[in-house]
Design a protein around this motif. Structure first.
Motif, PDB file in Angstrom:
ATOM      1  N   TYR A 177     -10.650   4.242  -2.349  1.00 10.34           N
ATOM      2  CA  TYR A 177     -10.074   3.121  -1.626  1.00 10.34           C
ATOM      3  C   TYR A 177     -10.606   3.010  -0.188  1.00 10.34           C
ATOM      4  CZ  TYR A 177      -6.683   2.375  -5.352  1.00 10.34           C
ATOM      5  OH  TYR A 177      -6.088   2.091  -6.537  1.00 10.34           O
ATOM      6  N   GLU A 178     -11.188   4.079   0.339  1.00 12.23           N
ATOM      7  CA  GLU A 178     -11.720   3.996   1.699  1.00 12.23           C
ATOM      8  C   GLU A 178     -12.910   3.040   1.789  1.00 12.23           C
ATOM      9  OE1 GLU A 178     -12.469   7.656   3.624  1.00 12.23           O
ATOM     10  OE2 GLU A 178     -10.534   8.524   3.110  1.00 12.23           O
ATOM     11  N   MET A 179     -13.477   2.676   0.638  1.00 12.22           N
ATOM     12  CA  MET A 179     -14.543   1.685   0.650  1.00 12.22           C
ATOM     13  C   MET A 179     -14.048   0.339   1.154  1.00 12.22           C
ATOM     14  SD  MET A 179     -16.260   2.596  -3.013  1.00 12.22           S
ATOM     15  CE  MET A 179     -17.319   1.156  -2.984  1.00 12.22           C
ATOM     16  N   ILE A 238       3.677  -8.243  -9.396  1.00 10.81           N
ATOM     17  CA  ILE A 238       3.213  -8.226  -8.007  1.00 10.81           C
ATOM     18  C   ILE A 238       2.239  -7.070  -7.779  1.00 10.81           C
ATOM     19  CG2 ILE A 238       3.936  -7.903  -5.605  1.00 10.81           C
ATOM     20  CD1 ILE A 238       6.563  -9.314  -6.368  1.00 10.81           C
ATOM     21  N   SER A 239       2.601  -5.889  -8.286  1.00 10.48           N
ATOM     22  CA  SER A 239       1.723  -4.727  -8.115  1.00 10.48           C
ATOM     23  C   SER A 239       0.407  -4.913  -8.861  1.00 10.48           C
ATOM     24  CB  SER A 239       2.431  -3.452  -8.590  1.00 10.48           C
ATOM     25  OG  SER A 239       2.767  -3.540  -9.961  1.00 10.48           O
ATOM     26  N   ALA A 240       0.448  -5.605 -10.004  1.00 10.60           N
ATOM     27  CA  ALA A 240      -0.795  -5.870 -10.749  1.00 10.60           C
ATOM     28  C   ALA A 240      -1.708  -6.793  -9.953  1.00 10.60           C
ATOM     29  CB  ALA A 240      -0.466  -6.495 -12.103  1.00 10.60           C
ATOM     30  N   VAL A 241      -1.122  -7.829  -9.351  1.00 10.93           N
ATOM     31  CA  VAL A 241      -1.933  -8.758  -8.551  1.00 10.93           C
ATOM     32  C   VAL A 241      -2.570  -8.026  -7.374  1.00 10.93           C
ATOM     33  CG1 VAL A 241      -1.846 -10.794  -7.062  1.00 10.93           C
ATOM     34  CG2 VAL A 241      -0.606 -10.791  -9.229  1.00 10.93           C
ATOM     35  N   VAL A 242      -1.785  -7.185  -6.684  1.00  9.19           N
ATOM     36  CA  VAL A 242      -2.325  -6.453  -5.535  1.00  9.19           C
ATOM     37  C   VAL A 242      -3.396  -5.465  -5.981  1.00  9.19           C
ATOM     38  CG1 VAL A 242      -1.746  -4.848  -3.673  1.00  9.19           C
ATOM     39  CG2 VAL A 242      -0.193  -6.728  -4.216  1.00  9.19           C
ATOM     40  N   LYS A 243      -3.157  -4.783  -7.104  1.00  8.67           N
ATOM     41  CA  LYS A 243      -4.140  -3.810  -7.593  1.00  8.67           C
ATOM     42  C   LYS A 243      -5.444  -4.500  -7.992  1.00  8.67           C
ATOM     43  CE  LYS A 243      -4.686  -0.083 -10.990  1.00  8.67           C
ATOM     44  NZ  LYS A 243      -5.905  -0.585 -11.658  1.00  8.67           N
ATOM     45  N   LYS A 244      -5.337  -5.593  -8.723  1.00  8.08           N
ATOM     46  CA  LYS A 244      -6.543  -6.317  -9.122  1.00  8.08           C
ATOM     47  C   LYS A 244      -7.237  -6.935  -7.901  1.00  8.08           C
ATOM     48  CE  LYS A 244      -6.098  -5.431 -13.455  1.00  8.08           C
ATOM     49  NZ  LYS A 244      -7.049  -4.517 -14.140  1.00  8.08           N
ATOM     50  N   SER A 245      -6.444  -7.337  -6.911  1.00  9.75           N
ATOM     51  CA  SER A 245      -7.025  -7.860  -5.678  1.00  9.75           C
ATOM     52  C   SER A 245      -7.817  -6.781  -4.959  1.00  9.75           C
ATOM     53  CB  SER A 245      -5.921  -8.406  -4.763  1.00  9.75           C
ATOM     54  OG  SER A 245      -6.439  -8.815  -3.522  1.00  9.75           O
ATOM     55  N   HIS A 286      -3.656  -2.778   3.039  1.00  9.95           N
ATOM     56  CA  HIS A 286      -2.840  -1.776   3.722  1.00  9.95           C
ATOM     57  C   HIS A 286      -1.959  -0.944   2.792  1.00  9.95           C
ATOM     58  CE1 HIS A 286      -4.003  -3.367   7.640  1.00  9.95           C
ATOM     59  NE2 HIS A 286      -3.727  -4.585   7.204  1.00  9.95           N
ATOM     60  N   PHE A 287      -1.606  -1.473   1.601  1.00 11.95           N
ATOM     61  CA  PHE A 287      -0.670  -0.767   0.729  1.00 11.95           C
ATOM     62  C   PHE A 287      -1.228  -0.633  -0.693  1.00 11.95           C
ATOM     63  CE2 PHE A 287       1.844  -3.027   3.950  1.00 11.95           C
ATOM     64  CZ  PHE A 287       2.542  -1.970   4.508  1.00 11.95           C
ATOM     65  N   HIS A 288      -2.563  -0.569  -0.792  1.00  8.99           N
ATOM     66  CA  HIS A 288      -3.189  -0.541  -2.115  1.00  8.99           C
ATOM     67  C   HIS A 288      -2.792   0.694  -2.918  1.00  8.99           C
ATOM     68  CE1 HIS A 288      -6.014   0.467   1.195  1.00  8.99           C
ATOM     69  NE2 HIS A 288      -6.026   1.631   0.578  1.00  8.99           N
ATOM     70  N   ARG A 289      -2.693   1.830  -2.292  1.00  6.94           N
ATOM     71  CA  ARG A 289      -2.345   3.050  -3.020  1.00  6.94           C
ATOM     72  C   ARG A 289      -0.922   2.975  -3.569  1.00  6.94           C
ATOM     73  NH1 ARG A 289      -6.068   7.107  -2.127  1.00  6.94           N
ATOM     74  NH2 ARG A 289      -7.463   6.815  -0.344  1.00  6.94           N
TER      75      ARG A 289
END
Length: 601
Positions: free
Chosen positions: A174-176, A150-157, A260-263
Motif C-alpha cells: 500500500y505504500e505505493m 462501502i469497504s469493497a468500493v474503497v478497496k477496489k478504489s 488514508h484508510f485503505h488498510r
C-alpha cells in the motif's frame, strides 16, 4: 379396528391379506390407539403460520405476496447470488463491484417488501409470533451489507490507484500509493477506459525521493498499460462499466478514504466476505423457524436452537469438505494440495519490500491446516457447551437429560484439546513431508536437485493434510452416541438414529482420505488432489446435519401430525442434499473456467 369395515353389504367377510395395513401417511389423529391425553394434545395442535393464515378475514388489506417476495429474495441471495459474488471476488473479476451494487439494490427491495408486510400485519393487530428477532436480524443484515459494499468500493478504489484496471493479485504494498505526487497528471483516468494500468494522484510522504519513486511507478504503470493494450480494445459494455467505476473512484470522499484508510477498509472487506455468508445461512434458518411459528411456547426455544445450531455446524463442515475437494483454499493448502510458499514470491519490485501475509507470520513454516481449525472448533464447542446445555432449566437443577448432553460436551472438550496437541507434534512432520514431495517433483520434472538457497527461501511447506484423527474420531463417537439417544416419540428416535448413523459413516471416509494422500502423494504444486472419499464424507456430514435439524421436537411433531414417516423425510433430505452438492460443484467449475479464461485473455 372395526371388523365391520371388512364385510360386504350382505355381512360376509372380505378376504384381506393384512388387516389394518400400515400407518404410512396416516395423520396422528387418525391413529386408532391414541390415549385420551394424547388425543387432547393433538386436537389442540395449531398449524397456523405466517405462510398459511387466512388474510382475507381482516379489516385492512393483507397481501402475502410481499412475504413471498422477501422469502424469494433472502433464499436466492443465500443460495445463488452471494456465492456467485464470492466467486467473482475470488477470481478478481472486473464485474464484481457492479454485481455487488446490483445485489445491494435487490436486497433493499426485499427488505422494503417485508417492511410493507409487517405494517399490514400491525394495522390489523396481528402478532402470530410476538417479540421475534427477525426484524432486528433484517436491520443487522442491511448494516453488514452496507459496510461490506462501502469497504469493497474503497478497496477496489485503492487497487485502481495502484494498478488501474489491471490488478489481478493481492501481492502489492500500500505504500505505493504515496509514490506519485498529487500534481502528477502524466497518467490519467482516461487510460482506465482503455483497460490500461492507470494511476490517479495520491499523497507523497517520500520527501526528496518522491520524484524518483514517481518515475519508477510511472514506468511500472506504462509497462502494464502496454501489456493491457496489446490484448485489444474493450467492448462497449465493458467501457461503460469502466466509466462508471472511474466516476465512483473519483468521488472526493472515496478517494480520501482509499488514500488514508485503505488498510482498515481492506481488513473489513476481507473479514465480512465469508462472515456474511454464514450470517445469511443463520438468517434463513431463523426466518424459517419464525415463519412457521417454531420455538413457541417460549420454553421450547432452547430445544430448537440446540438442534439447529449443532446441525448447522455439521452442514457447514460438510460444505467446507466438499469445497476442499473442489479446490477451496489452495493458497493455504486447504484443498488437499501441496503448498510451497517462498519468501521471494512476496517481494515487491517497486517498493523493495517483502509483503508476507499475517497468517504466515502467525502459524509458521507448516501453515495452518484445515484439521487444526476443525479440532480448535471442537475444543471451543466443548468448552462452551458445558454451560449452554443448562439454559433450558427452569428451576436451576441439573436433570439427567442435562447431564447426558454435558457428557458429550466433555468428549468435545477432551478430544479437541488432544487434537490441538497432536497438531503441535505434526508441525515439523508436515513441513518435512511437504519439502520431500517438493524435492521429488522438481527432480522428476526438471531433473535436478534443489539447492540449499531454494530450501532456505521456503516460508511455508504444507502437504495439504494433517495426520490428525481426532476430528473424525469426535464426529464418529457423536454419531454413535446420538444414534442410541432414545426419545419419547418413535419417529424422533428413528430420526436420531438416521443422523447419528450418517455422522458415524462419514468419519471413516475422512481417515481414508488421509490414507489416500499418503498412498498417492501430490505430483504437482498447488493443484487440488481431490481424494474421492471426500465426496462421501461431505455427503454424510451435510445430510447428517440437515436431519439433525429435523430431529427437533417442533419438526417431529409437524411430521407426526401430518402423517409423514421418518423414511419419507430421509429420502427427501438425501435428494435435496445431492442437489445442493451439485450446485456447489457447478460454482467451482465455473470459477475454474473463469480463472482460465481471464489468464488466457
Amino acid at each position: 379396528m372395526n371388523m365391520d369395515s371388512n364385510k360386504d353389504e350382505d355381512g360376509n367377510l372380505i378376504p384381506v391379506p393384512h388387516v389394518g395395513g400400515h400407518n404410512h401417511g396416516m395423520p396422528i389423529l387418525d391413529m386408532p390407539d391414541l390415549k385420551p391425553e394424547e388425543k387432547l394434545y393433538w386436537e389442540q395442535y395449531n398449524t397456523t403460520t405466517y405462510f398459511n393464515f387466512d388474510e382475507t378475514r381482516f379489516e385492512h388489506t393483507i397481501n402475502k405476496s410481499f412475504l413471498s417476495y422477501h422469502t424469494f429474495m433472502i433464499t436466492t441471495l443465500t443460495v445463488v447470488f452471494y456465492p456467485i459474488l464470492l466467486l467473482l471476488n475470488n477470481t478478481n473479476n472486473k464485474w464484481y463491484l457492479l454485481m455487488l451494487i446490483t445485489n445491494y439494490g435487490f436486497v433493499i427491495s426485499g427488505m422494503l417488501s417485508i417492511l410493507i408486510f409487517h405494517n399490514q400485519l400491525a394495522r390489523n393487530h396481528i402478532h402470530l409470533y410476538p417479540n421475534n428477532c427477525y426484524t432486528a436480524m433484517n436491520w443487522i443484515l442491511i448494516l453488514l451489507l452496507s459496510v461490506h459494499l462501502i469497504s469493497a468500493v474503497v478497496k477496489k478504489s485503492t487497487e485502481f490507484f495502484l494498478f488501474g484496471n489491471n490488478s489481478q493479485s493481492e501481492n502489492f504494498d500500500y505504500e505505493m500509493l504515496y509514490m506519485v505526487p498529487e500534481n502528477d497528471n502524466s497518467v490519467n483516468s482516461s487510460n482506465f477506459e482503455g483497460d490500461g494500468s492507470t494511476r490517479l494522484s495520491g499523497e507523497t510522504h517520500q520527501g526528496g525521493d518522491s520524484r524518483s519513486n514517481s518515475n519508477t511507478t510511472r514506468r511500472y504503470s506504462e509497462q502494464l498499460h502496454e501489456e493491457a493494450m496489446s490484448k485489444g480494445q474493450l467492448n462497449k459494455l465493458s467501457q461503460n462499466r469502466n466509466k462508471l467505476y472511474t466516476t465512483v473512484y473519483n468521488i472526493p470522499m472515496i478517494k480520501q478514504l482509499s488514500l488514508h484508510f485503505h488498510r482498515l477498509f481492506s481488513f473489513i472487506f476481507n473479514s465480512l466476505n465469508y462472515l456474511i455468508l454464514f450470517y445469511l445461512s443463520a438468517h434463513c434458518c431463523v426466518g424459517l423457524a419464525i415463519g412457521n411459528i417454531f420455538g413457541t411456547p417460549k420454553e421450547r426455544i432452547f430445544n430448537l436452537l440446540a438442534h439447529w445450531i449443532k446441525g448447522g455446524v455439521f452442514i457447514i463442515l460438510g460444505i467446507v469438505s466438499l469445497a476442499r475437494y473442489c479446490g477451496f483454499g489452495i493458497n493455504k493448502s486447504w484443498g488437499w494440495n501441496l503448498s510451497i510458499l517462498k519468501k521471494s514470491d512476496y517481494y515487491n519490485e517497486v517498493t523493495g519490500k517483502y509483503n508476507i501475509p499475517t497468517w504466515v507470520k502467525l502459524f509458521g513454516k507448516s501453515g495452518v491446516s484445515m484439521e487444526f481449525i476443525e479440532v480448535f472448533l471442537i475444543f471451543f464447542y466443548g468448552s462452551t457447551n458445558i454451560f449452554l446445555e443448562h439454559l433450558a432449566s427452569e428451576d436451576g437443577k441439573w436433570t439427567a437429560k442435562d447431564l447426558q448432553h454435558v457428557s458429550i460436551a466433555f468428549l468435545y472438550l477432551g478430544a479437541g484439546l488432544c487434537g490441538l496437541l497432536v497438531e503441535h507434534y505434526m508441525s515439523n512432520m508436515k513441513y518435512k513431508m511437504a519439502v520431500k514431495q517438493y524435492k521429488n517433483i522438481i527432480k522428476e520434472n526438471e531433473h535436478r536437485e534443489i539447492s540449499k538457497e531454494e530450501i532456505d527461501d521456503i516460508l511455508v511447506a504444507n502437504p495439504g493434510f494433517s495426520l490428525n484423527p481426532l476430528g473424525p474420531f469426535t464426529i464418529f463417537w457423536t454419531g454413535i452416541l446420538m444414534s442410541k439417544h432414545e426419545q419419547a416419540s418413535k419417529i424422533s428416535t428413528a430420526v436420531h438414529v438416521q443422523w447419528g448413523s450418517l455422522l458415524s459413516y462419514g468419519s471413516p471416509f475422512r481417515l481414508l482420505s488421509m490414507i489416500y494422500m499418503l498412498a498417492f502423494p501430490c505430483s504437482e504444486i498447488g493443484a487440488p488432489q481431490r481424494p474421492f472419499t471426500e465426496i462421501i464424507a461431505a455427503f454424510c456430514l451435510i445430510a447428517g446435519g440437515l436431519i439433525f435439524m429435523e430431529s427437533t421436537d417442533q419438526v417431529i411433531e409437524a411430521m407426526e401430525y401430518r402423517g409423514y414417516t421418518e423414511m419419507f423425510t430421509l429420502n427427501i433430505s438425501l435428494g435435496f442434499i445431492t442437489i445442493v452438492m451439485s450446485w456447489i460443484i457447478i460454482l467451482f467449475i465455473f470459477k475454474d473456467w473463469l480463472n482460465n479464461k481471464q489468464k488466457a485473455s
